[in-house]
Design a protein around this motif. Structure first.
Motif, PDB file in Angstrom:
ATOM      1  N   VAL A  92      -6.177  16.242 -15.501  1.00  0.00           N
ATOM      2  CA  VAL A  92      -6.977  15.451 -14.564  1.00  0.00           C
ATOM      3  C   VAL A  92      -7.571  14.291 -15.359  1.00  0.00           C
ATOM      4  CG1 VAL A  92      -8.933  15.402 -12.988  1.00  0.00           C
ATOM      5  CG2 VAL A  92      -7.497  17.450 -13.129  1.00  0.00           C
ATOM      6  N   GLN A 110      -5.291  13.674 -10.515  1.00  0.00           N
ATOM      7  CA  GLN A 110      -4.348  14.547 -11.195  1.00  0.00           C
ATOM      8  C   GLN A 110      -3.098  13.779 -11.606  1.00  0.00           C
ATOM      9  OE1 GLN A 110      -4.552  18.065 -11.932  1.00  0.00           O
ATOM     10  NE2 GLN A 110      -2.709  17.583 -13.120  1.00  0.00           N
ATOM     11  N   THR A 112       0.543  14.824 -13.292  1.00  0.00           N
ATOM     12  CA  THR A 112       1.413  15.931 -13.665  1.00  0.00           C
ATOM     13  C   THR A 112       2.750  15.368 -14.125  1.00  0.00           C
ATOM     14  OG1 THR A 112       0.366  17.387 -12.041  1.00  0.00           O
ATOM     15  CG2 THR A 112       2.494  18.070 -12.918  1.00  0.00           C
TER      16      THR A 112
END
Length: 115
Positions: A92, A110, A112
């Protein structure tokens, strides 16, 4: 009241790119340091990149050469361009502003990176 609103997170494959942006409001930010921190699951929040009001920059060793931080004092924004993303960049990401010794934080976005 200082407000920081981040945008630009998401899911990307390893080797890909993302750009994070943070819009600040509520104060004058032209003399403030602005930056990006990140926190991975089970780890402490760490500085990724910081830019001073005069444009001086700091980068964590893990992102040097891959990430670029920039700011626009006319728009009160700070951005983080991320290239060559790695799975270990998954976290994050938080926008941060330091004014008079006080830290202000965004809500986090976020990022990823899939392998």
């Amino acid at each position: 009241q200082v407000q920081l609103v981040e945008s630009g997170g998401g899911l990307v494959q390893a080797g890909g790119s993302l750009r994070l942006s943070c819009a600040a409001s509520g104060r004058t930010f032209s003399r403030a340091a602005m930056g990006w921190f990140r926190q991975a699951p089970g780890k402490e929040r760490q500085a990724v990149a910081v830019i001073s009001w005069s444009g001086g920059t700091y980068y964590a060793d893990a992102v040097k050469g891959r990430f670029t931080i920039s700011r626009d004092n006319t728009k009160n924004t700070v951005s983080l361009q991320m290239y060559s993303l790695k799975p270990e960049d998954t976290a994050v990401y938080y926008c941060n502003v330091q004014i008079g010794g006080t830290d202000y934080w965004g809500q986090g976005t976020q990022v990823t990176v899939s392998s």
